[in-house]
Design an enzyme around this catalytic site. Structure first.
Site, PDB file in Angstrom:
ATOM      1  N   HIS A  82       0.841  -1.202   0.000  1.00 43.46           N
ATOM      2  CA  HIS A  82       0.000   0.000   0.000  1.00 43.46           C
ATOM      3  C   HIS A  82       0.875   1.250   0.000  1.00 43.46           C
ATOM      4  O   HIS A  82       1.980   1.264   0.557  1.00 43.46           O
ATOM      5  CB  HIS A  82      -0.946   0.015   1.198  1.00 43.46           C
ATOM      6  CG  HIS A  82      -0.281   0.109   2.542  1.00 43.46           C
ATOM      7  ND1 HIS A  82      -0.034   1.314   3.176  1.00 43.46           N
ATOM      8  CD2 HIS A  82       0.196  -0.832   3.385  1.00 43.46           C
ATOM      9  CE1 HIS A  82       0.550   1.097   4.343  1.00 43.46           C
ATOM     10  NE2 HIS A  82       0.709  -0.206   4.497  1.00 43.46           N
ATOM     11  N   ASP A  84      -0.799   4.299   0.807  1.00 42.61           N
ATOM     12  CA  ASP A  84      -1.427   5.256   1.712  1.00 42.61           C
ATOM     13  C   ASP A  84      -0.728   5.231   3.063  1.00 42.61           C
ATOM     14  O   ASP A  84      -0.120   4.227   3.450  1.00 42.61           O
ATOM     15  CB  ASP A  84      -2.924   4.980   1.869  1.00 42.61           C
ATOM     16  CG  ASP A  84      -3.232   3.633   2.497  1.00 42.61           C
ATOM     17  OD1 ASP A  84      -2.612   2.636   2.096  1.00 42.61           O
ATOM     18  OD2 ASP A  84      -4.094   3.574   3.404  1.00 42.61           O
ATOM     19  N   ASP A 115       6.410   2.276   6.766  1.00 45.14           N
ATOM     20  CA  ASP A 115       5.110   1.628   6.526  1.00 45.14           C
ATOM     21  C   ASP A 115       4.329   2.380   5.461  1.00 45.14           C
ATOM     22  O   ASP A 115       3.577   3.290   5.758  1.00 45.14           O
ATOM     23  CB  ASP A 115       4.337   1.590   7.846  1.00 45.14           C
ATOM     24  CG  ASP A 115       3.054   0.792   7.766  1.00 45.14           C
ATOM     25  OD1 ASP A 115       2.858   0.041   6.783  1.00 45.14           O
ATOM     26  OD2 ASP A 115       2.226   0.935   8.675  1.00 45.14           O
ATOM     27  N   GLU A 148      -5.054   0.751   2.803  1.00 50.24           N
ATOM     28  CA  GLU A 148      -4.721  -0.241   3.821  1.00 50.24           C
ATOM     29  C   GLU A 148      -4.828   0.337   5.220  1.00 50.24           C
ATOM     30  O   GLU A 148      -5.238  -0.353   6.156  1.00 50.24           O
ATOM     31  CB  GLU A 148      -3.300  -0.770   3.582  1.00 50.24           C
ATOM     32  CG  GLU A 148      -2.975  -2.071   4.325  1.00 50.24           C
ATOM     33  CD  GLU A 148      -2.491  -1.870   5.741  1.00 50.24           C
ATOM     34  OE1 GLU A 148      -2.499  -2.840   6.523  1.00 50.24           O
ATOM     35  OE2 GLU A 148      -2.101  -0.738   6.092  1.00 50.24           O
ATOM     36  N   GLU A 149      -4.473   1.616   5.368  1.00 47.90           N
ATOM     37  CA  GLU A 149      -4.521   2.254   6.678  1.00 47.90           C
ATOM     38  C   GLU A 149      -5.923   2.722   7.056  1.00 47.90           C
ATOM     39  O   GLU A 149      -6.142   3.167   8.181  1.00 47.90           O
ATOM     40  CB  GLU A 149      -3.557   3.454   6.723  1.00 47.90           C
ATOM     41  CG  GLU A 149      -2.109   3.124   6.428  1.00 47.90           C
ATOM     42  CD  GLU A 149      -1.434   2.324   7.535  1.00 47.90           C
ATOM     43  OE1 GLU A 149      -2.127   1.938   8.495  1.00 47.90           O
ATOM     44  OE2 GLU A 149      -0.214   2.074   7.429  1.00 47.90           O
ATOM     45  N   GLU A 177       4.725  -5.767   3.959  1.00 51.62           N
ATOM     46  CA  GLU A 177       4.606  -5.019   5.214  1.00 51.62           C
ATOM     47  C   GLU A 177       5.861  -5.194   6.073  1.00 51.62           C
ATOM     48  O   GLU A 177       6.536  -6.222   5.996  1.00 51.62           O
ATOM     49  CB  GLU A 177       3.402  -5.528   6.013  1.00 51.62           C
ATOM     50  CG  GLU A 177       2.055  -5.115   5.469  1.00 51.62           C
ATOM     51  CD  GLU A 177       1.666  -3.700   5.870  1.00 51.62           C
ATOM     52  OE1 GLU A 177       2.455  -3.015   6.554  1.00 51.62           O
ATOM     53  OE2 GLU A 177       0.563  -3.277   5.487  1.00 51.62           O
ATOM     54  N   HIS A 366       4.355   4.713  11.945  1.00 48.94           N
ATOM     55  CA  HIS A 366       3.270   5.496  12.544  1.00 48.94           C
ATOM     56  C   HIS A 366       3.771   6.498  13.584  1.00 48.94           C
ATOM     57  O   HIS A 366       2.970   7.177  14.217  1.00 48.94           O
ATOM     58  CB  HIS A 366       2.194   4.602  13.171  1.00 48.94           C
ATOM     59  CG  HIS A 366       1.423   3.791  12.190  1.00 48.94           C
ATOM     60  ND1 HIS A 366       0.156   3.314  12.442  1.00 48.94           N
ATOM     61  CD2 HIS A 366       1.721   3.361  10.940  1.00 48.94           C
ATOM     62  CE1 HIS A 366      -0.290   2.623  11.412  1.00 48.94           C
ATOM     63  NE2 HIS A 366       0.663   2.636  10.478  1.00 48.94           N
TER      64      HIS A 366
END
Length: 393
Positions: A82, A84, A115, A148-149, A177, A366
């Site tokens: 992903h 995003d 990520d 995905e997030e 991931e 994150h």
């Protein structure tokens, strides 16, 4: 994406630099569900390497499907990831521009550096180089989502729905991931726990706390219910999974008065479960306990359940061994075969084909000042390239 943010695309027959590609992707402000130019950048890169690219957007969510090789090829290796990212939070707390993609010393900084824009860059670079240098007898497929997030309903799930309608298929898939706790190569995922959330609302009868016999206290009933749910372990774990867990995450009644028994109370529990359980069996268990509390206290208990995904396992076999061997050959570490952590889009892919996950060390994902070592990105590309060579050997 501005022209200044766009990295130079590689010239034919030259290797793709995964760090430069990571920088370009970070400079695309693709906070879920905004595309931010990230998929457009990848589509241009992949098209230039001979991939057939299709945007599979659904309900405003951006997704990209890319295939090199014949549709329906017997051997088809897939990558999933992903572009995003989660919001940056307080931008002033960052030491660097969160969408700058700056290289400082031996690290690249920015939201998505870990990520997982670096993971996408690594497998896109490996795939482009592989099909140019050693065109395989089969197909290489990339499925990349911008959701995905977020809720996940129109991301990888939409890509797989579209693939089923179009007759596209991956024989196996690797999700890029972050999987490594400490050092690149120390862990890969061969499954994931299931995740579900139960929302309880208990309706009682309001009253004065000095006259409890005239009321029905929903908090007492709720505490009793939560006590039942947490008193005993859900299970003792299985061969490849730790024990399932149930955590109380909220208890609310909105009562500002200390002498009033409230009429209503609510609580939320989150369950992460292994392959000894299912969302259906756990829901039945929760409803049974709620019914007992209703019968004992005279309150009404309503329950709503949301399931993020069921547990799954890709049993150790040829595909798992191939990936593990490639990781060890490139990093010198035999990866632990794990099912730990939260959910990922592998929970959707597992219904399509065997799936495993391997990616970077995820320590800063994150977080403010998210960043990753440049050497890890290059090493990850090398792992993915070896996996492709071995799969099509």
């Amino acid at each position: 994406m501005t022209d200044a943010a766009r990295p130079d695309l590689p010239r034919p027959n030259l290797p793709v630099d995964p760090v430069a590609l990571t920088a370009g992707l970070i400079r695309c402000p693709s906070v879920t569900p905004v595309e931010g130019g990230a998929l457009r950048l990848l589509e241009e890169l992949l098209s230039g390497a001979g991939f057939d690219c299709t945007r599979v957007d659904r309900n405003g969510v951006p997704n990209l499907f890319a295939r090199w090789g014949a549709k329906g090829a017997a051997r088809s290796f897939g990558f999933n990831g992903h572009t995003d990212v989660v919001p940056v939070g307080d931008a002033a707390a960052w030491s660097r521009d969160p969408f700058g993609g700056e290289i400082v010393g031996a690290e690249i900084w920015g939201r998505g550096a870990t990520d997982m824009k670096s993971g996408v860059a690594a497998f896109a670079a490996a795939a482009c180089d592989f099909v140019r240098q050693t065109p395989p007898d089969g197909a290489v497929i990339l499925t990349i989502t911008g959701d995905e997030e977020g809720p996940g309903k129109d991301g990888t799930a939409a890509l797989l729905d579209w693939m089923a309608r179009e007759g596209e298929a991956m024989a196996v898939c690797l999700v890029g991931e972050p999987t490594c706790p400490e050092v690149l190569g120390d862990m890969m995922k061969i499954g994931r726990r299931g995740s579900m959330t139960a929302f309880f609302t208990v309706q009682g009868v309001q009253g004065h706390s000095a006259y409890p016999h005239r009321a029905k206290n929903p908090l007492h009933a709720l505490v009793s219910l939560l006590g039942r749910l947490t008193a005993e372990p859900l299970d003792g774990g299985t061969e490849h999974f730790d024990a399932s867990t149930l955590q109380v995450t909220t208890i609310d009644c909105g009562n500002p008065a200390n002498n009033v028994i409230p009429a209503k109370a609510a609580a939320t529990v989150n369950i992460r479960f292994n392959d000894a359980q299912s969302s259906a069996s756990l829901t039945e268990r929760l409803r049974a306990e709620a019914a007992r509390v209703e019968a004992e206290t005279g309150v009404t208990v309503e329950m709503r359940v949301e399931v993020s995904g069921e547990s799954f396992l890709t049993p150790p076999g040829d595909f798992v061994r191939l990936v593990a061997a490639a990781v060890e050959a490139e990093t010198g570490l035999a990866p632990v075969l794990s099912t730990s952590g939260g959910t990922s889009d592998a929970r959707f892919v597992k219904d399509h084909c065997p799936v495993v996950e391997f990616g970077l060390v995820g320590k800063t994902m994150h977080q403010v000042d998210e960043r990753v070592e440049l050497a890890q990105i290059h090493a990850l590309k090398a792992v993915y390239a070896r996996i492709l060579r071995e799969y099509f050997a």
